[in-house]
Design a protein around this motif. Sequence first.
Motif, PDB file in Angstrom:
ATOM      1  N   THR A   1      53.327  53.932  70.958  1.00 41.77           N
ATOM      2  CA  THR A   1      53.608  52.451  70.528  1.00 41.77           C
ATOM      3  C   THR A   1      54.809  51.902  71.709  1.00 41.77           C
ATOM      4  O   THR A   1      55.241  52.662  72.388  1.00 41.77           O
ATOM      5  N   GLY A   2      54.910  50.727  71.598  1.00 37.77           N
ATOM      6  CA  GLY A   2      55.841  49.867  72.625  1.00 37.77           C
ATOM      7  C   GLY A   2      57.314  49.961  71.958  1.00 37.77           C
ATOM      8  O   GLY A   2      57.295  50.632  70.751  1.00 37.77           O
ATOM      9  N   ASN A   3      58.197  49.524  72.655  1.00 39.35           N
ATOM     10  CA  ASN A   3      59.708  49.391  72.221  1.00 39.35           C
ATOM     11  C   ASN A   3      60.290  47.927  72.397  1.00 39.35           C
ATOM     12  O   ASN A   3      60.563  47.919  73.651  1.00 39.35           O
ATOM     13  N   PRO A   4      60.311  47.147  71.568  1.00 37.00           N
ATOM     14  CA  PRO A   4      60.957  45.815  71.728  1.00 37.00           C
ATOM     15  C   PRO A   4      62.447  45.867  72.123  1.00 37.00           C
ATOM     16  O   PRO A   4      62.986  44.957  72.527  1.00 37.00           O
ATOM     17  N   ASP A   5      62.877  47.145  71.905  1.00 39.01           N
ATOM     18  CA  ASP A   5      64.503  47.132  72.005  1.00 39.01           C
ATOM     19  C   ASP A   5      64.679  47.672  73.576  1.00 39.01           C
ATOM     20  O   ASP A   5      65.972  47.939  73.702  1.00 39.01           O
ATOM     21  N   LEU A   6      63.850  47.815  74.467  1.00 42.10           N
ATOM     22  CA  LEU A   6      63.926  48.218  75.817  1.00 42.10           C
ATOM     23  C   LEU A   6      64.863  47.037  76.464  1.00 42.10           C
ATOM     24  O   LEU A   6      64.693  46.111  76.428  1.00 42.10           O
TER      25      LEU A   6
ATOM     26  N   ASN B   1      69.959  53.807  86.194  1.00 42.05           N
ATOM     27  CA  ASN B   1      70.982  53.674  84.793  1.00 42.05           C
ATOM     28  C   ASN B   1      69.792  52.973  83.789  1.00 42.05           C
ATOM     29  O   ASN B   1      69.129  52.285  84.267  1.00 42.05           O
ATOM     30  N   ASN B   2      69.671  53.607  82.558  1.00 37.74           N
ATOM     31  CA  ASN B   2      68.828  52.955  81.526  1.00 37.74           C
ATOM     32  C   ASN B   2      67.535  53.118  81.995  1.00 37.74           C
ATOM     33  O   ASN B   2      66.597  52.435  81.727  1.00 37.74           O
ATOM     34  N   ALA B   3      66.975  54.221  82.440  1.00 37.56           N
ATOM     35  CA  ALA B   3      65.702  54.817  83.010  1.00 37.56           C
ATOM     36  C   ALA B   3      64.710  54.531  82.013  1.00 37.56           C
ATOM     37  O   ALA B   3      64.889  55.105  80.770  1.00 37.56           O
ATOM     38  N   ILE B   4      63.605  53.796  82.205  1.00 40.35           N
ATOM     39  CA  ILE B   4      62.522  53.484  81.329  1.00 40.35           C
ATOM     40  C   ILE B   4      61.387  54.692  81.641  1.00 40.35           C
ATOM     41  O   ILE B   4      60.875  54.791  82.569  1.00 40.35           O
ATOM     42  N   LEU B   5      61.379  55.465  80.750  1.00 38.71           N
ATOM     43  CA  LEU B   5      60.382  56.610  80.472  1.00 38.71           C
ATOM     44  C   LEU B   5      59.670  56.705  79.349  1.00 38.71           C
ATOM     45  O   LEU B   5      60.015  56.214  78.320  1.00 38.71           O
ATOM     46  N   ASN B   6      58.357  57.160  79.444  1.00 39.57           N
ATOM     47  CA  ASN B   6      57.510  57.467  78.323  1.00 39.57           C
ATOM     48  C   ASN B   6      58.040  58.713  77.606  1.00 39.57           C
ATOM     49  O   ASN B   6      57.967  59.960  78.280  1.00 39.57           O
TER      50      ASN B   6
END
Length: 771
Positions: free
Chosen positions: A543-548, A579-584
């Motif tokens: 699933t995706g994440n709208p709070d990213l 910072n705030n690294a976006i990872l699966n």
Amino acid sequence: MKRIIFLSFCLLKFSSIVYSQSTVISGRIVNENKTPVEDALVMAYTSDTTFILSSLTDSQGHFNLHDNSSHCSLLKVSCLGYKSIWQTLPINGDIELISDNHTLVEITVKSKKSFTKQTTTGFIYDLSSINFVKSQNLLQSLRLVPFLDVNSNGEIKVNGQDQYMLYLNGKPFDMAMANTAQILRSIPAKNIKSIEVVTEPDARFSNSVPVINIVTVSNSLKGVFLNGSAKYETVPNAGAGVSVMTNKDLLDFSFSYDYDYKGQHNQPIYQSITSPNNKVVIAGRGNGHWHTHLLRGLTSWHINNLNTIYVDFHAKINKDFFKNRWTETVEMPNEVIDIDNRFSQSDLTKGTFEANLIYRNYFARNSKKEHFMVGYRYTYNPDKRNYTLDNPSNDNTISQKTNGGLNDHTLNFQLVIQLLRRHQMTIGARSIYRDANIKSTDKSDLSYIESITYPYLNYIGSFKGFNASVKLSCEYDYLSMKNLQHDNVKSTSHNVYFIPSVNISRNIKKWRVNLSYNRNLQRPSITMLNPFYNFINDYFIHTGNPDLKAEIKDAVSLGASIFKKTFNMSMSVTYSHINNAILNYQRGLTETNEIVSSFENIGKVNTLTGNIFANWQPIKSLVLKCNINGGLYNLNSSNLDLSQKDYTLNVFGWIDYYFSNGWNVGANVIHFKQKPDPFGTINSITNYGAHVEKSWFKGALSTSLEISNPFRKYSKLESNITNASVTTKRINYMSTRYLGIRISYTLQHGQKSKLKRDSSLKNDDQNSGVL
């Protein structure tokens, strides 16, 4: 004694007056391709041709003469390989030298020529003196250039990095950027004089990434230009493309279409899930096909030498279909259950549409240099997915769909101010408006509006042997989002980001040393934000994440390069902090024993990486290259109580040998280890291959035969993830053994047309637009 002091004072005063009256004569020497001419001798004369003084040009073609007599009225410019010219004062614009073919022939006979010539911001590689490349196309000949890697698919890396810009005779060659392999294959190498690789900030390009500047034999290329290409690999993969380019009077036009097919037949599947209660093993076969369609069109209207209107459109459509059949084995303490004939499939449509409208004005004194620009850009990124999961044992079928997309509007203004001869300031402002709406069958609908505004200021200049670039940008981001996953709650956020970058370099004899600091902002894409649940099988959900939130990366790099006659090498070490690294991230088991993975702002990522690229050309026809890139990787997350350390490593080696009759043979080896997922580990992979190429009809037709991993059908990529509640193991069997054939043919009427796509409005903060 007083007389001596008085006379000394008078002499000092007289000399200071004379010096204050000294006239500085400065200029720039270029050749007919507008490339700087280094070590040209500039001699100053009076009106009756009495010699006064002289000077040599630097690597950028610049010279300075201090005429204390103020009697200078004539200049004579001489350089080996060029015809000497006389120039009257004052100087208006660059002084152009014309090549002396007779002298160049003598140089070739009497001296062994160095192909690589260092400049203050990079280097120039001379293709014109290498006879065997004249039967090749441009893409093939780029493999000779130091620090450039060209693989069999036409993908180019500069010093191990994917990001670069292509220029043609000092102007953006964006059509080739959008369709690199096909366009460069269609250009005969005999029309190319040299390749300039720019790795440091340069006022000519205002580059923040490396630049490959293709310098042609003639600056004005006109005519109709038709190219067709095709490939087939036994994996199976296939592709074809066609392009037409034409230039008539003041109007340029280009259109191209590319199709690419990738297939997968009976590829092994293996997954295991170990929890405190049981162990599930999934094994089977997968089949799929991936289709990519790419359309491009552009036109450029040159109103006059100083004004241009540019219009283009680009569309990319991906149709992906994948089907799995597998069996499950469930191992429990007192029982083993086998479930046969499981089935799942996915149907995805991805892509984007992009259009640009740009007005450009150029300097009157230099019609190739932009003065100011106003532009508008529109892109549409769809998110259309369809997943089906079927269980024949209980006739249970789950179907999930999502449909929607993102509309992106961009306005941009940019003004270039020439401060001094070697100093330039660019002032600009960009405004982006994004509107996204997505509907899903699981009612996880998403809609948001985002407004981004930021001014920027960029300085590029050189002084006392140093080249410097400073870019400052202050960005304001407003986001208003509504999604049903959070009970239809509407949320808003306001963020201000300061995004600076600094780059300083200097040449010290045959070495170049550079130090840089950069901050980059990476926003999540529409598919990352979409909270749509897609079922991969009964156990895995994504699933995706709208709070990213946007991730911010700061990087400091120290590098050095050395240029010799037959050997070139670059070295660098880079420390980066994200910072705030976006990872699966694989969260773990839910109450229904399903494993949910999603994109998260995990925490902080620190890396320390090194890069070495060596290029050795002991003779014209033999080229050896090696690129080693890797280092330490450290992920820290306070929310997950995670401190993960690992390493990355990429080793690439090539060897090419060229024959005088258009034949080329070569081999390569690739070893790589990627960074692992959070809480995970991953293995390394080694692939190897060889190729034979032949050019026909003076480079109009090129054919190649490639073999990859002849003794191994699959490369096994194994990934393990272990957290508090579950351990998963996944093995991807990638088909790497194949035999490939490629054919490219160019039909040309008149002279080739130089057409380029303008991507100045491209957004780099997320996946938006056609790459």
